[in-house]
Each structure stands twice: as structure tokens, then as C-alpha cells.
Enzyme design. Structure first.
Site, PDB file in Angstrom:
ATOM      1  N   ASP A 161       0.836  -1.186   0.000  1.00  0.00           N
ATOM      2  CA  ASP A 161       0.000   0.000   0.000  1.00  0.00           C
ATOM      3  C   ASP A 161       0.885   1.255   0.000  1.00  0.00           C
ATOM      4  O   ASP A 161       1.876   1.324   0.739  1.00  0.00           O
ATOM      5  CB  ASP A 161      -0.895  -0.022   1.238  1.00  0.00           C
ATOM      6  CG  ASP A 161      -1.780   1.191   1.343  1.00  0.00           C
ATOM      7  OD1 ASP A 161      -2.652   1.356   0.482  1.00  0.00           O
ATOM      8  OD2 ASP A 161      -1.596   1.984   2.295  1.00  0.00           O
ATOM      9  N   GLU A 194       1.686   0.306  -4.972  1.00  0.00           N
ATOM     10  CA  GLU A 194       1.222   1.585  -5.497  1.00  0.00           C
ATOM     11  C   GLU A 194       2.393   2.560  -5.515  1.00  0.00           C
ATOM     12  O   GLU A 194       2.772   3.103  -4.474  1.00  0.00           O
ATOM     13  CB  GLU A 194       0.113   2.146  -4.608  1.00  0.00           C
ATOM     14  CG  GLU A 194      -1.143   1.310  -4.554  1.00  0.00           C
ATOM     15  CD  GLU A 194      -2.174   1.914  -3.620  1.00  0.00           C
ATOM     16  OE1 GLU A 194      -3.265   2.263  -4.097  1.00  0.00           O
ATOM     17  OE2 GLU A 194      -1.882   2.050  -2.423  1.00  0.00           O
TER      18      GLU A 194
END
Length: 714
Positions: A406, A435
Site C-alpha cells: 500500500d 502503489e
């Protein structure tokens, strides 16, 4: 908590650098002494600054300062204050001096003894607190090398609840063990357990990936998958719900684990299942959360367990869930949130080593690139070590098959490469993706693990927002349309992302060096579902046409080079009733609606067919840029049709030549084929699969509006 009243403040901001702050109401001083017991040294005042409310004295110490040892700073009036640990912990010198490379932090259990270790160089005192039915007993811990504190507790302490109590800057704080692996309900205390009791069954590994581009990822939330009233699952919303097989909806169609196996995905990416905040584990139905509020990074979340008060329940049941997925041939990708903590001030990290684990701006304030109040400082050695230790633990103890990072762009790419190295030493086929967004954190741009630095991170994949936005339209503008939604303005860019966002020629550059670095997606748990966006951006179109656009976007995702990623329920037009950010929305918004799956069974079958086709032929999932450059090209076609040609590909499957056609226009078109002879139609506007639907002969081929086709030749 003890409140300390001080006449003035003194901070160790460097290994030999002390800052003294005298309130204007106190006055000024001409000199300062550093005192340890009966020893004292004169401090050299380097600079004096007049600040609002304070006079700041920058001083240099002539003697080596032992961090964790009490010192006093004495002014020329013989008033004294304790030397507090300040910004020194964010210096390179501190990082080097106090790095601990042992693999024994946390608790090491045997039936004969339990050994507790915790890293806290600035602590002047540390206690191990062991809880009993009627209270607790504190044990004084011993300071060891590199700021590690330890205590050896003789006897069998299985099931004992424990915390640490740390004194830093004269303030005592109780903390849970940052390395804790078992916890009480809601993580109030750590628990000593015998991990051997959780290893009753030999883990069945997920089928090994030959290439990362062989993966087909399906993202879901554990609770969402089974909590719907029509899921047919008994243990709704729990780990064990994902172990149930042959579950069905009231219409008699498969749900849950059996459906995932039937769908044909290779990997299930699960939103965080380490312990997180904002859901009461003893009353989990009262609230909902995605899980991006990490509290204990190495302990499973208890709201998915049948008995969160039993420390073994969550561990054993999570392992059973992973085992069941492996038995169905599905790998498990763990969503990990090493970029921030839930609440910085309350975290064990901050209490044990204040300011070390988090980045600070030029003014000494905590940075907030994550948007949740803190950024983990992954570039610091003990922070990096924690991340590496945690990844290794989940990989070896639970047998997960991948890690989804994340907000990976908050981290540094050096740490991500170390993650790749540690994982490769155990299982090189484990997926690492994240990400790579470029966020405002005080780390030099050339060190961030962002999309722009993908070239420095081989064999680490990134969510490709370029693919997402060119195919669907901007996530951040509800009315923006991408190619599948009818926008034909960027056909060249659409072609580049279909080819894996890799260089078109050997000496070109593009977003990625290799196709295994791109995660192609048009929908995820974040932001609007694609169906909800379509309902706004293309609201003037009929529902039938919007469904064609939805399937076209999914088809492009599954037929492009790289790693395809689907959001759970995407294959049957998942809706969240227009809610863009459903991180804490109730179940009726977030749950997988199995009735909707039944209502859109034709779409489900179409996506299943696309998955079968992708898995049947290696030309849809080339492992290298060289192969893409050699075997992939685009042929002339009337706009807005894209004609994608996979040629000389007999070595990768039963077809030697494949044509992929995408049409986002609302009018039928005729396309000239590159060669005559018999073409087998594997995908048309309503059907798909790895076996021929019909055949076609002739130089021209009719393409229906808003559709995808795949034609192949032996």
C-alpha cells in the site's frame, strides 16, 4: 503518565550536539555544563538564536554521550534539567551506531523459558510486564548491545499476557511488543504462544509461477466475499468462511471459494488481514473497515476469527484459509501497509524510540505524505529491518504467495529491493507489487519507490495508473472518459499500455523495463467501481451499451501484456451504490452481491472465457520486453478500432497467429485482415474462450459496436 515540569529544556539533537531552550520568562545564561553522576563537562556554545518565546543555544559536547544514560544540563545559576533524546535519533550516526542485526526481537518461547527482547536505545529503564488474573508483575529488563533490552523468564509461560513499560525522557509508557505475533482481543496485550501448535498440517504451496505475467490477480476483502445473506456460507465474513466449498446462492450457482476456483484466477489479493484499528474484534458487525489502520503488523486481525479472545484462533483459522485457497490452486497476496501506522502518538514505535520510525519535515514536524498523519521512514536501518523481518515472517510462517505494498511510493526503492532479495532467497516466484504514487514525503525524489523510479526496482510490479486512465478515464474525475468509455483521442497511448507500457524498440524508453512490472487494472477497492463511474460519465447511454463498455474495459485488461488485475465483482458490474470511498461503509455497500452475479451470469461466463484464453496461450502474457518487441505489433484499422497482432507465436501455444480487435465506437466497422485463409474466432461480442466459437474466411471482418474480438490461426 508522569508529567514532567522543567524550568528549561535540553535536547540531544546530534551525537555531540545539544540544543538548550530557555523561556524568555526564565532569562538568559552565559554557559552550560553537562553532568553525569559526579562527572561534568563544559559545553561549548556555538550559536544563540532569539526565537518566539525562547532563547535557543546550540552547544557542542566534548565527551562521547551514551544514549540511554541519564545526563543533566546545568546552567550558570546551578539550575538543571534532564538531557532529553531529541533529533539525534534521526541522524546517520545514530542509525549506524545502534543498528541491531539479530533475528530474536520479540518473544522466543520454549517450554523451559521465554526470552523477551525489544529495541529502544533512548530508554533509560525498561520493564517486562506480565499480567495475571488479579494484576501484573513487572520485571526489570537488562540493557544489551545496540540498545536492545532483554529479560529471560524461566518456566513455561504459554498463554501469558505481556507488555513492555519504557522510560524515555523521564516519562513511563506502556507499549505492546512491535514484533508481537499473538495478541488478546483488540490487541491490548501481547501473548506468549507456542507456534508449533498452529502448524498441525503441512502447508500445500500454491502452484509455482513460471513467469510473473502468468498471474491473474483478483482483489477482495475477506468480509466482503462471504457476508452477503445469499452467499450460502455459514461462517460469513470470517477466515473459515473462505474455507467452505460447494457453497451456493439461492439460485443454485457457486459462491465463495468454489466460485473463485471456477473463475480461473491464479491469485487472490486480500485487503489487510494483519491486526488493524476501528473494528471492535468482539463486536465486528457493529463497524466496517478496509483495514488500512495498522496496529500490529505481525498478528492476524481478530474480527475475522471465530473467537478473537483466543490468541490461537485467529492464527490457526487464517492458516486454514490460506491452506484452502492453496488446495484450490489459488495463491494469496497479502496487502501490507508498511507506509504508516494508525495513530503515530499511540504506536509502539513512537513510544519506544520517539521520532525515529517516522519522517519529519525541515521544521521537525511529522510529515504527512500518506494523508493519515505520519510517514514511515523506511530508509532508516531499523525501520527497514522491521519491514524485512515482517515480510519474511509472513512468507515463512503463513505461506503467502505475494505482497501488495500500500502506498509503496512512500517507501524508498532501496528497501523494496531488499524485500525482493529476502523473498527471492526463500521463494523467487512470490509476487511483489505496489502503489508507486509520488507522494509529498521528505525523501529525495530519486530515492522513492515510485512509478518514475521503476527502472531501479527490477521484478517489482506497479499499479499502472496510465493503463487505468487511458482505458477507463481519470479516477479523479467522474465524467472523464477513457478509450473503453468512448474517448478516441489517445489511441497511440492506448496501444502502448496494451503492449505492456514497455519500449516499442530496443533503444526506446517507456514506463517499465519489462512487462512483469505493470499491473494492468481499471478498477480496485479505491474510488468508484467502474460501473458506478460509467453510470455518471456515460449516463446518457443505455444500460445495455454501458455493460458492453464495461466488458470491453475488462477484456482489454485481460488481453494486454503485463499482469492483469480484477476487482472482486467487476465481472458482474459491481456497484457500491455510488459511494466513492467505502473504507468504512456498511456491509450492504461493500459486500459481494451474489444475487447480482446470478443476474449477470452471461457477463461472468464471458470473463471466465477471457481468463481461460489468456491462460491457454503464452502470447497474451509474454515474460520479456524482447518477446513483445519481436512478436507484437499494431495493424492499420479504421478508427476507433485497435487491431493488435501477435505473430509467429506457435512456440507459446496452439495458435501461430492471433489478432485482437477492440472497438469502442457505437457503429459497426469492417477491418481488413493481414492474411487470408481460415481464422478461428475465439472471442466475439457475446462469447469467449480458448476453443473456437466460429470460423471466418476472407480478407475482411465485420466488427460490432463496442466489442472485443480474438481471431487465431493454427
Amino acid at each position: 503518565m508522569l508529567k514532567i515540569e522543567r524550568l528549561f529544556e535540553a535536547y540531544l539533537d546530534g551525537m555531540d550536539y545539544i540544543v538548550v531552550l530557555l523561556p524568555h520568562s526564565y532569562g538568559v545564561s552565559s554557559q552550560f555544563l553537562l553532568r553525569k553522576g559526579k562527572q561534568e563537562w563544559q559545553l561549548q556554545v556555538i550559536h544563540v538564536h532569539n526565537l518566539p518565546g525562547f532563547t535557543k543555544y546550540e552547544c557542542k559536547a566534548s565527551e562521547h554521550i551514551e544514549i540511554g544514560t541519564p545526563y543533566l544540563v546545568v546552567d550558570d545559576r546551578e539550575n538543571e534539567t534532564d538531557l532529553q533524546i531529541g533529533a539525534v535519533i534521526r541522524t546517520k550516526e545514530f542509525d549506524e551506531a545502534y543498528y541491531y542485526d539479530g533475528d530474536d526481537l520479540g518473544v522466543t518461547y520454549t517450554a523451559q523459558e521465554s526470552i523477551f527482547k525489544v529495541w529502544s536505545p533512548p530508554a533509560s529503564l525498561m520493564k517486562l510486564r506480565v499480567y495475571k488474573e488479579d494484576g501484573y508483575i513487572d520485571h526489570d529488563m537488562t540493557r544489551r548491545e545496540n540498545g536492545v533490552w532483554s529479560y529471560r523468564l524461566s518456566g513455561d509461560w504459554e498463554g501469558a499476557r505481556y507488555t513492555f513499560v519504557v522510560c524515555v525522557n523521564l516519562v513511563w509508557r506502556e507499549v505492546t511488543d512491535p514484533y508481537v505475533k499473538a495478541i488478546t482481543a483488540n490487541g491490548e496485550h501481547g501473548v506468549v504462544i507456542n507456534m508449533e501448535r498452529t502448524r498441525e498440517k503441512q502447508t500445500i504451496g500454491c502452484p509455482s509461477l513460471v513467469n510473473f505475467t502468468d498471474a491473474i490477480i483478483y482483489e477482495a476483502h475477506i468480509r466482503d466475499l462471504t457476508v452477503h445473506p445469499d452467499s450460502g456460507v455459514l461462517q460469513k465474513g470470517r477466515y473459515l468462511g473462505m474455507t467452505e466449498t460447494q457453497t451456493m446462492s439461492t439460485k443454485g450457482t457457486t459462491t465463495g471459494l468454489s466460485y473463485l476456483k471456477e473463475l480461473g484466477i491464479t491469485h487472490l489479493e486480500l485487503l489487510p488481514f494483519n491486526h488493524f484499528g476501528e473494528v471492535d474484534e468482539q463486536n465486528p458487525k457493529a463497524t466496517y473497515n478496509w483495514g488500512y489502520n495498522p496496529l500490529h503488523f505481525n498478528a492476524p486481525e481478530g474480527s475475522y476469527a471465530t473467537n478473537p479472545t483466543d490468541p490461537y484462533s485467529r492464527i490457526i483459522e487464517l492458516k486454514q484459509m490460506i491452506e484452502a485457497l492453496h488446495e484450490s490452486g489459488i495463491g494469496v497476496i497479502m496487502d501490507v501497509v508498511y507506509n504508516h501506522v494508525y495513530i503515530r502518538e499511540e504506536s509502539s514505535f513512537e513510544k519506544l524510540v520517539p521520532g525515529y520510525y517516522f519522517r519529519h519535515d525541515a521544521n521537525g514536524m511529522p510529515s504527512n505524505g500518506t494523508g493519515v498523519g505520519n510517514d514511515i521512514a523506511s530508509e532508516r536501518r531499523m525501520v527497514r529491518k522491521f519491514i524485512l523481518d515482517s515480510v519474511q515472517y509472513w512468507l515463512q510462517e503463513y505461506g503467502v504467495d505475494g505482497f501488495r505494498f500500500d502506498l509503496m511510493g512512500i517507501l524508498d526503492w532501496g528497501t523494496m529491493n531488499e524485500v525482493r532479495r529476502v523473498v527471492d532467497a526463500i521463494r523467487p516466484d512470490v509476487l511483489i507489487l505496489g502503489e508507486g504514487w509520488d507522494l509529498n514525503t521528505p525523501l529525495p525524489a530519486d530515492q522513492k519507490a515510485t512509478l518514475g523510479n521503476a527502472k531501479y526496482m527490477p521484478r517489482i510490479a506497479h499499479f499502472n495508473d496510465r493503463f487505468r486512465d487511458y482505458i477507463k478515464g481519470s479516477t479523479f474525475s467522474i465524467f472523464d472518459q477513457g478509450y473503453a468509455f468512448g474517448n478516441c483521442s489517445h489511441l497511440d497511448e492506448v496501444k502502448r499500455v496494451i503492449r505492456g507500457s514497455v519500449p516499442l524498440q530496443p533503444h526506446d524508453t517507456d514506463l517499465f523495463a519489462e512487462p512483469e512490472q505493470t499491473v494492468n487494472y481499471v478498477e480496485s477497492h479505491d474510488n468508484h467501481t467502474m460501473w458506478d463511474k460509467l453510470s455518471q460519465s456515460n449516463g446518457e447511454e443505455s444500460e445495455a451499451l454501458r455493460k458492453h463498455r464495461h466488458l470491453l474495459a475488462t477484456a482489454i485488461t485481460l488481453l494486454s501484456q503485463g499482469i492483469p488485475f480484477l476487482h472482486a465483482g467487476q465481472e458482474f458490474y459491481r456497484t457500491k451504490q455510488g459511494i466513492e470511498n467505502s473504507y468504512n461503509s456498511p456491509d450492504h455497500i461493500n459486500q459481494i452481491d451474489w444475487k447480482r452475479k446470478d443476474q449477470n451470469s452471461a457477463a461472468v461466463e464471458y470473463v471466465k472465457g477471457l481468463i481461460r484464453l489468456r491462460r491457454s496461450h503464452g502470447a497474451f502474457r509474454f515474460a520479456s520486453t524482447k518477446l513483445i518487441q519481436k512478436h507484437c505489433s499494431f495493424l492499420a484499422a479504421p478508427a476507433p478500432i485497435i487491431l493488435y497482432h501477435l505473430h509467429d507465436v506457435a512456440a507459446f501455444g496452439q495458435w501461430k497467429e492471433i489478432l485482437v480487435l477492440f472497438n469502442t465506437g457505437v457503429d459497426p466497422k469492417v477491418v481488413k485482415l493481414p492474411s487470408t485463409g481460415e481464422w478461428q474466432v475465439l472471442v466475439n461480442e457475446t462469447e469467449s474462450g480458448s476453443l473456437p466459437i466460429t470460423n471466418h474466411e476472407g480478407e475482411e471482418f465485420a466488427v460490432a459496436p463496442v466489442s472485443a474480438y480474438v481471431l487465431a490461426k493454427m
